[in-house]
Write an enzyme that holds these catalytic residues in place. Structure first.
Site, PDB file in Angstrom:
ATOM      1  N   GLY A  19      73.533  60.016  69.401  1.00 37.27           N
ATOM      2  CA  GLY A  19      74.786  59.356  68.825  1.00 37.27           C
ATOM      3  C   GLY A  19      75.400  58.299  69.616  1.00 37.27           C
ATOM      4  CG  LEU A  74      70.870  55.065  74.485  1.00 36.60           C
ATOM      5  CD1 LEU A  74      70.624  56.118  75.566  1.00 36.60           C
ATOM      6  CD2 LEU A  74      70.446  53.694  74.903  1.00 36.60           C
ATOM      7  N   GLY A  75      69.000  55.140  69.621  1.00 34.90           N
ATOM      8  CA  GLY A  75      68.080  55.474  68.790  1.00 34.90           C
ATOM      9  C   GLY A  75      67.464  56.900  68.834  1.00 34.90           C
ATOM     10  CB  SER A 109      68.542  59.562  64.161  1.00 36.35           C
ATOM     11  OG  SER A 109      68.308  58.327  63.381  1.00 36.35           O
ATOM     12  CB  ALA A 140      63.303  58.500  69.412  1.00 37.69           C
ATOM     13  CG  ASP A 181      67.318  51.466  65.668  1.00 39.17           C
ATOM     14  OD1 ASP A 181      67.314  50.195  65.607  1.00 39.17           O
ATOM     15  OD2 ASP A 181      68.342  52.130  65.711  1.00 39.17           O
TER      16      ASP A 181
HETATM   17  C1  MEV Z   1      71.541  50.317  64.646  1.00 40.03           C
HETATM   18  O1  MEV Z   1      70.763  50.931  66.086  1.00 40.03           O
HETATM   19  C2  MEV Z   1      70.991  49.447  64.595  1.00 40.03           C
HETATM   20  C3  MEV Z   1      71.906  48.549  63.170  1.00 40.03           C
HETATM   21  O2  MEV Z   1      71.536  47.283  63.193  1.00 40.03           O
HETATM   22  C4  MEV Z   1      71.482  49.108  62.196  1.00 40.03           C
HETATM   23  C5  MEV Z   1      70.016  48.997  61.618  1.00 40.03           C
HETATM   24  O3  MEV Z   1      69.306  47.954  62.081  1.00 40.03           O
HETATM   25  O4  MEV Z   1      69.463  49.731  60.765  1.00 40.03           O
HETATM   26  C6  MEV Z   1      73.426  48.720  63.604  1.00 40.03           C
END
Ligand code: MEV
Length: 316
Positions: free
Chosen positions: A101, A104-105, A107, A109, A149
């Site tokens: 949350g 840093l991605g 979810s 990963a 991501d």
């Molecule tokens: C979230 O890490 C990146 C966003 O651009 C959403 C997405 O690309 O799905 C905010």
């Protein structure tokens, strides 16, 4: 047999939010990982254990009824068990080297590592197949994801990503260091993406002009990466932050963090969805220490190395 897979955290160097509406983003995977271990069982249950909690449900229960933390993993387990007509249940253990949350991605990963691990129980799957499962799984909690991501988690390195799914991996390794600092403010990516959609619907002209400016900025950034021109790259990051402020995904805390490194780093911006989460600051050997020190007094921070491995799989 245990099937094990891990996937890296990611940062977005340029293009978050704007990528949801087309164009490009530049993403980079970093040296912090989520690992998923899974095993078939005779219990007929799906069991999940992670730092975020535990769950045990009959494998026939719909993933839609589960807490959002577990939903993508249940989705992947059910999809695989069904595809291979398996009578088994499955246990899944998730461990993370970085917080969730905070942009840093985690979810993505987790979706990629879970797709890699669970699919591995049923034989070899290509990276492309795993990416597809991971994006479908992420859509159970975040319908409008651009897929960027998950894509960088699968392939690793620095990627130029287009919304239509086209990817170009930078073949050279740029000589920069990144400092990642965590505001400690947890955010929900899907909520922040919805806020941006509302902004776009209300201020269509401003938004489309910003999309165009972001597109040009990303072309300049790609040229700077080729030349390793950190001075210009840093300025472009700071300019990207201004665009993100205009679409209202930054906040006072993120701005004050960025301000702390304005005299030490080449540039800084929020990374990921924003409205909390992390900032990144661009440095090299000459200013890494000073940049870390400027942030470390108040915030949890670390210097991140580029991960070039992406998804990794094994069995035990
Ligand atoms: C979230 O890490 C990146 C966003 O651009 C959403 C997405 O690309 O799905 C905010």
């Amino acid at each position: 047999m245990k099937s094990i897979a891990s996937a890296p955290a990611k940062i977005i160097l340029f293009g978050e939010h704007f990528i949801v509406y087309g164009g490009k983003a530049i993403l980079c995977s970093i040296d912090k990982r989520i690992t998923v271990e899974s095993e078939l069982t005779k219990t007929g249950q799906i069991e999940i254990e992670s730092q975020l909690g535990k769950l045990k449900i009959p494998k026939s229960d719909s993933y839609k009824n589960a807490d959002s933390v577990f939903r993508p993993i249940i989705y992947i387990a059910q999809r695989m068990l069904e595809k291979f007509h398996s009578e088994s249940g499955v246990t899944i253990r998730v461990s993370a080297e970085f917080p969730s949350g905070v942009g840093l991605g985690s979810s993505s990963a987790c979706c990629v590592a879970a797709a890699g691990s669970i699919s591995g129980l049923f034989g070899k799957h290509t990276k492309e197949e795993i990416l597809k499962i991971a994006i479908d799984a992420e859509r159970t909690i975040f319908e409008n994801t651009s897929g960027a991501d998950c894509t960088v988690c699968v392939y690793g390195g620095i990627l130029e990503y287009s919304k239509d799914g086209q990817i170009k991996r930078l073949e050279f390794v740029p000589k920069f260091e990144l400092v990642v600092a965590n505001s400690g403010m947890i955010h929900s990516t899907s909520k922040v993406v919805s806020m941006v959609r509302q902004f776009k619907d209300k201020k269509q002209e401003i938004f489309s002009s910003l999309c165009m400016q972001e597109k040009n900025l990303i072309e300049d950034a790609l040229a700077c990466l080729q030349k390793n021109d950190l001075t210009k790259l840093g300025k472009l990051m700071t300019q990207n932050q201004e665009f993100l402020e205009k679409i209202r995904v930054s906040n006072d805390m993120l701005s004050s963090m960025i301000n702390l490194v304005k005299d030490t780093a080449y540039g800084a911006k929020l990374t990921g969805a924003g409205d909390g989460g992390c900032i990144i600051a661009l440095a090299d050997k000459s200013n890494l220490e000073k940049t870390l020190n400027a942030l470390a007094k108040k915030y949890e921070c670390f210097s991140a190395k580029i991960d070039t491995n992406g998804l990794q799989r094994s069995s035990a």
